[in-house]
Design a protein around this motif. Structure first.
Motif, mmCIF file in Angstrom:
data_model
loop_
_atom_site.group_PDB
_atom_site.id
_atom_site.type_symbol
_atom_site.label_atom_id
_atom_site.label_comp_id
_atom_site.label_asym_id
_atom_site.label_seq_id
_atom_site.Cartn_x
_atom_site.Cartn_y
_atom_site.Cartn_z
ATOM 1 N N ALA A 278 0.938 -1.200 -0.096
ATOM 2 C CA ALA A 278 -0.041 0.017 0.020
ATOM 3 C C ALA A 278 0.880 1.123 -0.052
ATOM 4 O O ALA A 278 1.989 1.166 0.428
ATOM 5 C CB ALA A 278 -0.831 0.132 1.181
ATOM 6 N N GLN A 279 0.560 2.436 -0.613
ATOM 7 C CA GLN A 279 1.171 3.537 -0.883
ATOM 8 C C GLN A 279 0.801 4.615 0.034
ATOM 9 O O GLN A 279 -0.454 4.969 0.027
ATOM 10 C CB GLN A 279 1.022 3.749 -2.294
ATOM 11 N N ILE A 280 1.852 5.309 0.812
ATOM 12 C CA ILE A 280 1.217 6.594 1.531
ATOM 13 C C ILE A 280 1.858 7.601 1.003
ATOM 14 O O ILE A 280 3.350 7.258 0.740
ATOM 15 C CB ILE A 280 1.289 6.387 3.196
ATOM 16 N N THR A 281 1.543 8.786 0.621
ATOM 17 C CA THR A 281 2.171 10.041 0.295
ATOM 18 C C THR A 281 2.095 11.223 1.329
ATOM 19 O O THR A 281 0.831 11.323 1.672
ATOM 20 C CB THR A 281 1.900 10.504 -1.076
ATOM 21 N N LEU A 282 2.978 11.663 1.848
ATOM 22 C CA LEU A 282 2.786 12.931 2.614
ATOM 23 C C LEU A 282 3.287 14.074 2.040
ATOM 24 O O LEU A 282 4.352 14.139 1.105
ATOM 25 C CB LEU A 282 3.666 12.613 4.243
ATOM 26 N N ARG A 283 2.513 14.990 1.675
ATOM 27 C CA ARG A 283 2.683 16.076 0.771
ATOM 28 C C ARG A 283 3.309 17.381 1.696
ATOM 29 O O ARG A 283 2.713 17.644 2.801
ATOM 30 C CB ARG A 283 1.558 16.764 0.218
ATOM 31 N N ARG A 284 4.134 18.132 1.102
ATOM 32 C CA ARG A 284 4.630 19.301 1.574
ATOM 33 C C ARG A 284 5.066 19.292 3.148
ATOM 34 O O ARG A 284 4.485 19.723 3.836
ATOM 35 C CB ARG A 284 3.823 20.472 1.452
ATOM 36 N N VAL A 285 6.227 18.142 3.194
ATOM 37 C CA VAL A 285 6.793 17.818 4.501
ATOM 38 C C VAL A 285 7.984 18.853 4.556
ATOM 39 O O VAL A 285 8.571 19.067 3.627
ATOM 40 C CB VAL A 285 7.173 16.428 4.445
ATOM 41 N N ALA A 286 8.222 19.632 5.615
ATOM 42 C CA ALA A 286 9.085 20.403 5.903
ATOM 43 C C ALA A 286 10.672 19.925 5.480
ATOM 44 O O ALA A 286 10.600 18.680 5.859
ATOM 45 C CB ALA A 286 9.260 21.029 7.139
ATOM 46 N N ASP A 287 11.364 20.017 4.875
ATOM 47 C CA ASP A 287 12.577 19.711 4.320
ATOM 48 C C ASP A 287 13.647 20.067 5.121
ATOM 49 O O ASP A 287 14.420 20.971 4.909
ATOM 50 C CB ASP A 287 12.998 20.133 2.849
ATOM 51 N N LYS A 288 13.835 19.484 6.321
ATOM 52 C CA LYS A 288 14.939 19.736 7.495
ATOM 53 C C LYS A 288 15.183 18.502 7.817
ATOM 54 O O LYS A 288 14.557 17.412 7.829
ATOM 55 C CB LYS A 288 14.493 20.658 8.451
ATOM 56 N N PRO A 289 16.483 18.418 8.571
ATOM 57 C CA PRO A 289 16.852 17.181 9.095
ATOM 58 C C PRO A 289 15.913 16.630 10.264
ATOM 59 O O PRO A 289 15.443 17.389 10.946
ATOM 60 C CB PRO A 289 18.249 17.810 9.705
ATOM 61 N N GLY A 290 15.987 15.383 10.426
ATOM 62 C CA GLY A 290 15.186 14.828 11.379
ATOM 63 C C GLY A 290 13.604 14.320 10.865
ATOM 64 O O GLY A 290 13.122 13.787 11.604
ATOM 65 N N VAL A 291 13.492 14.912 9.850
ATOM 66 C CA VAL A 291 12.083 14.566 9.277
ATOM 67 C C VAL A 291 11.840 13.215 9.008
ATOM 68 O O VAL A 291 10.850 12.469 9.414
ATOM 69 C CB VAL A 291 11.627 15.517 8.015
ATOM 70 N N ALA A 292 12.745 12.610 8.237
ATOM 71 C CA ALA A 292 12.615 11.176 7.854
ATOM 72 C C ALA A 292 12.517 10.214 9.149
ATOM 73 O O ALA A 292 11.658 9.444 9.424
ATOM 74 C CB ALA A 292 13.838 10.575 7.060
ATOM 75 N N SER A 293 13.489 10.613 10.291
ATOM 76 C CA SER A 293 13.314 9.783 11.363
ATOM 77 C C SER A 293 11.905 10.144 12.155
ATOM 78 O O SER A 293 11.595 8.990 12.897
ATOM 79 C CB SER A 293 14.650 10.008 12.320
ATOM 80 N N ALA A 294 11.226 11.333 12.220
ATOM 81 C CA ALA A 294 10.065 11.694 12.692
ATOM 82 C C ALA A 294 8.886 10.804 12.014
ATOM 83 O O ALA A 294 8.084 10.358 12.887
ATOM 84 C CB ALA A 294 9.686 13.040 12.624
ATOM 85 N N ILE A 295 9.053 10.392 10.834
ATOM 86 C CA ILE A 295 7.971 9.516 10.084
ATOM 87 C C ILE A 295 8.273 8.312 10.110
ATOM 88 O O ILE A 295 7.564 7.450 10.831
ATOM 89 C CB ILE A 295 8.054 9.906 8.619
ATOM 90 N N PHE A 296 9.731 7.702 10.040
ATOM 91 C CA PHE A 296 9.813 6.156 10.061
ATOM 92 C C PHE A 296 10.025 5.652 11.138
ATOM 93 O O PHE A 296 9.819 4.439 11.478
ATOM 94 C CB PHE A 296 11.016 6.032 8.975
ATOM 95 N N GLY A 297 10.478 6.451 12.302
ATOM 96 C CA GLY A 297 10.702 5.994 13.619
ATOM 97 C C GLY A 297 9.509 5.507 14.342
ATOM 98 O O GLY A 297 9.486 4.288 14.803
ATOM 99 N N PRO A 298 8.321 6.100 14.452
ATOM 100 C CA PRO A 298 7.123 5.759 14.889
ATOM 101 C C PRO A 298 6.609 4.504 14.237
ATOM 102 O O PRO A 298 5.988 3.556 14.919
ATOM 103 C CB PRO A 298 6.220 6.846 14.826
ATOM 104 N N LEU A 299 6.867 4.475 12.950
ATOM 105 C CA LEU A 299 6.385 3.098 12.057
ATOM 106 C C LEU A 299 7.168 1.841 12.594
ATOM 107 O O LEU A 299 6.555 0.737 12.784
ATOM 108 C CB LEU A 299 6.420 3.416 10.581
ATOM 109 N N ALA A 300 8.338 2.242 12.851
ATOM 110 C CA ALA A 300 9.263 0.978 13.018
ATOM 111 C C ALA A 300 8.809 0.372 14.459
ATOM 112 O O ALA A 300 8.670 -0.821 14.681
ATOM 113 C CB ALA A 300 10.603 1.394 12.901
ATOM 114 N N ASP A 301 8.618 1.535 15.406
ATOM 115 C CA ASP A 301 8.398 1.158 16.660
ATOM 116 C C ASP A 301 7.015 0.376 16.639
ATOM 117 O O ASP A 301 6.570 -0.596 17.717
ATOM 118 C CB ASP A 301 8.066 2.513 17.541
#
Ligand code: ADP
Ligand code: ASP
Ligand code: MG
Length: 423
Positions: A278-301
């Motif tokens: 299944a595909q999920i798209t998040l639009r207009r996410v702030a392009d700054k350090p730490g964003v990928a971890s804020a998204i994928f960290g909770p999913l991994a948890d």
């Protein structure tokens, strides 16, 4: 005289008549003087029915058979493991009626020891001693229920995940040091792609462990992934062959073996597809350090496996769009988690779709050939198929596309890499 494991899947044991046919295959090997352990699946459709009953009874299923109540998780296994118990008993009765000494074995009796991840337990150890004793002292065929084991510390029955009888068979073959593990199914081997959707798919005489592992992981359900892992690490010569061949003279099927044992190597060996995306798209996410971890960290948890990821920088250069895939069963859970994080991540909009499919090409030849994937992108574009995401690794690449184009994409890539059999 050798020791053999013969595994028969759901379609092969779907009726008492078919179980008699299975017994004829077993008889052939016994008559040839071999010691045989047979591993059986539940009759086809049975496991689905049992899963449905558990749900109807009120268990609270989350994704991937993860039942919220820990007690329900083990009761789920008690119910779904029962399908294999029926077929092991029926095959033992049939063999005995033919004058072949046989007895059934449930996972806990052997025992096949597993982790406590009920619904998708991992085999930790198999004790082959009792099966070997049966061969040596009673010349008895061991008929083993596939798919099930026991978590010894709790004494509870466990199951190995859907398609898990393949894994039971290979693990037993390793434990009893079998010369060979034959996986009998409703096709006569491993094909260049699923023969049900591409009639021009070709049967492979041999396929390497690495390629089979990728094919299975990327959606070819002919073998459970874990069974290929065990075959590879424990060096079990494993064949995929048909139970519908003449029991007196069956074809050898496809051997899963070392890459070095394959003379003719193609650049691409097979095409696989998986609708479990299944595909999920998040639009207009702030392009700054730490964003990928804020998204994928909770999913991994939350134990959600993220597969493909693409990040696109948008025109304003301060925001970005991130697209990724999760297993279909985790789609709703992932969306709920991300909705709760809208302020923390700071995205403008979330969109998603389950109408997508991942189509992959696999081949060890990709290691030494450049431009293999680029060729596919061109061919898919010519058919008007839009690619939503791409991933590549050493011996495979995958594209995510609309599921409506599944057959067209698989057939296009199958022809493109010269896999079609002659008309
Ligand atoms: P069983 O019940 O015997 O375990 P499965 O349904 O799990 O059988 O696996 C056999 C099926 O796998 C075939 O009927 C076929 O449609 C499917 N399949 C998918 N990809 C391939 C492939 N590359 N080669 C052969 N079969 C495949
Ligand atoms: N009966 C189980 C299933 O349907 C295990 C198997 O067939 O391998 O998933
Ligand atoms: Mg199967």
């Amino acid at each position: 005289m050798a020791r053999l494991v013969m595994k028969f899947g759901g379609t092969s044991v779907a009726t008492v008549e078919r179980i008699k046919n299975v017994a004829r295959h077993v008889k052939r090997e016994v008559d040839a003087g071999h010691d045989v352990a047979v591993v059986v699946s539940a009759m086809s459709g049975k496991t689905n029915e049992l899963v449905g009953w558990v749900k109807d009874a009120g268990a609270n299923p989350a994704a991937n058979h993860e039942f919220i109540n820990i007690h329900d998780q083990s009761e789920y296994d008690v119910v779904v493991a029962s399908g294999e118990q029926v077929t092991s008993g029926l095959l033992a009765v049939t063999l005995n009626a033919m004058g072949i000494p046989a007895r059934s074995w449930q996972g806990w009796q052997i025992p096949i020891m597993t982790s406590d991840a009920h619904g998708s337990a991992r085999i930790q150890d198999v004790n082959g001693a009792k099966l070997i004793e049966g061969f040596e002292t009673r010349r008895e065929v061991a008929v083993v229920s596939g798919f099930q084991g026991v978590h010894e510390p709790t004494g509870r029955i466990s199951t190995l995940g859907r398609g898990g009888s393949d894994t039971s068979a290979v693990a037993i073959a390793a434990a009893i040091k079998a010369e060979r593990c034959d996986i009998y199914t409703d096709v006569d081997g491993v094909y260049t792609t699923d023969p049900r959707i591409v009639p021009r798919a070709r049967r492979l005489d041999k396929v390497s462990f690495e390629e089979m592992l990728e094919m299975a992981s990327l959606g070819s359900k002919v073998l459970q992934v874990r069974s290929v892992e065990i075959a590879m690490t424990q060096r079990v010569p494993t064949y995929v062959r048909s139970s519908f061949d003449d029991p007196a003279a069956p074809n050898p099927g496809t051997l899963i073996c070392d890459e070095e044992d394959i003379m003719e190597k193609e650049v691409v060996t097979g095409i696989a597809y998986s609708k479990d995306e299944a595909q999920i798209t998040l639009r207009r996410v702030a392009d700054k350090p730490g964003v990928a971890s804020a998204i994928f960290g909770p999913l991994a948890d939350a134990n959600i496996n993220v597969d493909m990821i693409i990040q696109v920088v948008s025109d304003d250069e301060t925001t970005t769009d991130i697209t990724f895939t999760v297993p279909t069963a985790d789609f709703e859970r992932a969306k709920t988690i991300l909705s709760g994080l809208v302020d923390k991540i700071g995205y403008a909009k979330m969109t998603g779709s389950t109408d997508v499919v991942k189509v992959s090409a696999i081949g060890v030849g990709m290691r030494s050939h450049a431009g293999v994937a680029a060729k596919a992108f061109r061919a898919l574009a010519e058919k008007g198929i839009n690619i939503r995401a791409i991933t590549t690794s050493e011996i495979k690449f995958s594209v995510l596309i609309d599921s409506a184009y599944t057959e067209l994409a698989v057939r296009t890539l199958h022809s493109l890499y010269g896999l079609d059999k002659a008309a």
